[in-house]
Design a protein around this motif. Sequence first.
Motif: not given
Length: 290
Positions: A15, A53-56, A20, A59, A11, A18
Motif C-alpha cells: 500500500s 482503509g484509514k491512516n491518521r 494505506n 479515511v 508499505n 500515507h
Amino acid sequence: MRIAESELIINPDGSIFHLNMKPYELASNVILVGDPDRVKMISSYFEDILFEGKNREFVWKTGLYKKRHFTVLSTGIGTDNIDIVLTEIDALVNVDFESRTIKKEKKSLNFVRIGTSGALQENIPVDSWLISEKAIGFDGLLNYYDGRNNVCDLEFEQNFTQSVNWNEKLPAPYVIDADKSLISKLISNKTIKGVTISASGFYGPQGRVVRIPLAQPNLNNNISSFEHKGMKITNYEMECSAIYGLSALLGHKAATICLIIANRLAGTFSKNYKSEMKKLVEHVLNSFDQ
C-alpha cells in the motif's frame, strides 16, 4: 528512471505510505472531503463497500453506486494534505510499484471535492451550491512544481496581485481552472459558478481576527470588490487550488462544489447545513450518470 524508496514510500503490504491504499483498491471516480466523518455519510449511499482503509486523517471507502465505482476519501484540512493525497493517488495508477518506474500509458482520474465554504459576496445565499470555476491558491503549493505557468491563468494572477496590493512577504498566488467537463456534469438549478480562494489557514489567512492583528486588514474588502473579465471572487475554503493545480500537472480532471454555510458580508449562517449537505452529496453521485 527508478523512483527511490525515500521519494515514494510503499508499505510492506504493497500500500502507499500515507493513504494505506493499494492500487487495485482505488476507483476512477474519487470524491474528496475534508471531514473523515463525511466519508461514512457518503459511503452510506453505496450499494456495496468493496474496500476500505484509514491512516491518521485519511479515511477512505471504495464501493458501488448505481453500478459505478467510487472512492470517497477524507483529506483533512489544508493544501499541504492535498499534496500528499493527489501525489499518492496518482502514484497508485501511474507508477509501477514493482519496478518503481512511471508507466508509459497514463491513467486520468476524476476528482470532485465536496466541501463547505463561506461566501464573500453578499448576494450569495447560505445553503446554495457553489461550483469553483477557478481557484486562487494563497498557499503557494503549486509554486514548488515545474510547469505551474503552463497550467495557470497568468493574466488573472497579475491583475489580482496588483488590484489587491498583494503583500510581497506572502506566497505568490496562483490561479487555476476546474475541468470544464466535470463542471458541466455538476450544474443544476441550485448551483452558482464562482472563483474560490484556497487559504493557508482559517483565521488570519481568511481575514479573521481573534488576538493577533492582521498584516493586511483591508484585504477581504479588496478581494470582494475585485473583478476580472466579469468574474468576482465568491468564497473561501482551504483545498481547492491544490486539487486543481496538481490535477492539471498530472493529467487528471478536477472540480469542487461547496455548500455555502456562511456569508461573511451578510453575517448569516446556515440553520441546518447537514441536511443540505446530504442533498448535495446525492446530486454529485447522480451527476456521474450524465
